[in-house]
Design an enzyme around this catalytic site. Structure first.
Site, PDB file in Angstrom:
ATOM      1  N   CYS A 113      -9.475  10.530  25.210  1.00 33.01           N
ATOM      2  CA  CYS A 113      -9.711   9.155  25.685  1.00 33.01           C
ATOM      3  C   CYS A 113     -10.931   8.559  25.004  1.00 33.01           C
ATOM      4  O   CYS A 113     -11.045   7.359  24.870  1.00 33.01           O
ATOM      5  CB  CYS A 113      -9.897   9.166  27.185  1.00 33.01           C
ATOM      6  N   LYS A 164      -1.694  18.944  40.528  1.00 37.70           N
ATOM      7  CA  LYS A 164      -0.410  18.751  39.852  1.00 37.70           C
ATOM      8  C   LYS A 164      -0.677  18.484  38.376  1.00 37.70           C
ATOM      9  O   LYS A 164      -1.006  17.373  37.969  1.00 37.70           O
ATOM     10  CB  LYS A 164       0.396  17.585  40.447  1.00 37.70           C
TER      11      LYS A 164
END
Ligand code: NAD
Length: 486
Positions: free
Chosen positions: A287, A178
């Protein structure tokens, strides 16, 4: 936008493309000018069921192939995907804003990573145990957990998917992916290409839709055994809340607020180039971005000068018509807004703006989510840029006198993903790397993510491990077989 620069894709279920069962779709917009660059279906609960069922059926055969057979199939598929890198890279550049050259290279890198895990499949070892009685035999081997739900973010849409797909496929798991609603096109095209390249139908399925509805339904689905997700810390905590009571296996790679410590003896050119690359590339939407720099007071000003020059040499622009530009637009409209809020907050608290600090002027940037590479000095510890994840091209700097002070400042956040250290001294390297609260410490470089290095966020930055040989165990469960001989 010419018509060839649009991607209208369908769900990828059981090896075939299909629209949502209720026919609904959502558009994907260019971060450069807001134009429609594609669309994907909004998967319904029925579509999710079909995808999980397809993965569940495929698991029965995929998990029973030998590791050697899976390795061959995976390598053949990645070889095919490499031939599609231009088109998948274009989809990524259009939806994410990353310049075309960087987008294309992300596809090749993702294939390399999946190949690394394909080679790892035959190296997963079990063991035998000495037993308490000579009539017992005991051995341990590893079995795949089953259907995995892979939930992915928008900053590296294909690369971060490959970190999960690689070990999942190698160990014999099947997956339902997803992707985020911001960048669904490139992961969808990547997964379709893997299936085209020979991964059997149903092993990789993709559903598109929102995190709060479709993502949560994927986590709750009774036939999904494991969730692997990369995204924000808040979403990661929500996923644990949902998956914990269901006793599902979970791995999470979450936010970062990464410090760089530059010691008095550091190679300043190297430090500046690395910090500029890690702080501003992909507009800081990583990140592992350098968000804050602690520089020894004796070299602080020289380092700030070098960083200023590097920031001002970076080119900004539409990465489709200028594929080799340094920085494209940020992926979402929130990007420049958060960057500006962190800059304003730091200035309000006494920081000095050295360069950047605003959206670029001019018609070329008027409709896009652009933000200038920005450097602030004299940032107090309480400034947002020194504590929160900016996820934008903004670096805050502060001075330190002693390495102990620098380490204490570096550790003073909720995050613990990556810390960077620049020094020529081995004792400082050893002592500081042990004392830094981060799952990864990079000394004198910025090449954070390598297939062989475990990437494990400490504190609020993660749960479990991605990358390295260790990551395969996130997709396996041990089985102890103990036999009493007759
Ligand atoms: P996000 O948390 O908003 O979304 C990530 C994914 O989770 C998306 O697919 C989203 O649809 C889904 N999601 C959202 N809410 C959900 C819910 N309630 N249940 C299930 N799924 C849900 O993150 P983002 O904005 O797409 O990505 C940026 C964040 O990702 C940053 O915080 C960044 O630091 C982090 N990140 C971490 C790493 C790492 O390896 N540690 C790497 C890249 C990005």
């Amino acid at each position: 936008m010419p018509p060839s620069n649009t991607f209208h894709l369908d769900l990828h279920i059981a090896g075939a493309s299909r629209p949502a069962s209720d026919g609904t779709r959502s558009e994907v917009h260019s971060p450069h000018d807001g134009s429609v660059v594609g669309s994907v279906p909004k998967a319904s609960a029925a579509d999710l069921d079909s995808a999980v069922e397809a993965a569940h059926i495929a698991f029965q055969t995929w998990s029973r192939l030998t590791a050697y057979e899976r390795e061959k199939v995976i390598r053949k598929a990645t070889a095919f995907v490499r031939t599609q890198a231009d088109s998948i890279g274009l989809a990524m550049a259009l939806e994410q804003g990353k310049p075309l050259a960087q987008s294309r290279s992300e596809i090749g890198g993702a294939c390399d990573l999946i190949d690394y895990y394909a080679a790892e499949a035959p190296r997963i070892e079990g063991w035998t145990n000495p037993t308490e009685d000579r009539n017992y035999r005991s051995w341990v081997h590893w079995q795949p957990v089953g259907v995995c739900g892979l939930i992915t973010p928008w900053n590296y849409p294909v690369s971060l998917l490959s970190w999960k797909l690689g070990p999942a496929l190698a160990t014999g798991c099947t997956v339902v992916v997803k992707p985020t609603t911001v960048t669904p096109l490139s992961p969808l095209a990547f997964c379709q290409a893997l299936t085209h390249g020979g991964i059997p139908a149903g092993v990789i399925n993709v559903v598109t839709g929102s995190g709060s509805i479709l993502g949560e339904a994927l986590i709750r689905h009774p036939k999904v055994a494991k969730i692997a997700m990369t995204g924000s810390t808040a979403t990661g905590k929500r996923i644990l809340e949902l998956a914990g009571p269901l006793l599902k296996k979970v791995s999470l790679e979450l936010g970062g607020q990464c410090p760089a410590i530059v010691c008095a003896d550091a190679d300043l050119d190297l430090a500046a180039k690395t910090i500029a690359y890690k702080g501003w590339r992909n507009c800081g939407q990583s990140c592992s971005s350098v968000n804050r720099v602690y520089a020894h007071t004796s070299i602080h000003d020289a380092l700030a000068d070098k960083l200023k020059a590097l920031a001002e040499s970076m080119s900004l622009g539409d990465g489709i018509s200028q594929p080799n530009v340094d920085l494209g637009p940020m992926a979402t409209p929130d990007g420049p807004t958060t960057a500006q809020a962190h800059v304003d907050d730091a200035i309000h608290l006494g920081a000095r703006l050295i360069t950047g600090g605003q959206r670029p002027a001019g018609d070329a940037f008027a409709r896009g989510h652009y933000y200038q590479p920005t450097l602030l000095t004299t940032c107090p510890p309480q400034a947002r840029v020194m504590r929160e994840e900016t996820f934008g091209p903004v670096i805050g700097m502060a001075r330190f006198e002693s390495i102990e002070e620098a380490i204490s400042l570096a550790n003073d956040t909720a995050y613990g993903l990556v810390a960077y250290l620049f020094t020529r001294d081995f004792t400082t390297t050893a002592r500081a790397s042990e004392a830094l609260d981060a799952g990864t410490v990079c000394v004198n470089h910025g090449a954070v993510n390598t297939a062989y290095g475990p990437y494990a966020g400490w504190k609020d930055s993660g749960y479990g491990v991605e990358l390295s040989r260790r990551a395969v165990y996130e997709y396996l469960k041990p089985k102890h077989v103990k036999v009493a001989l007759s």
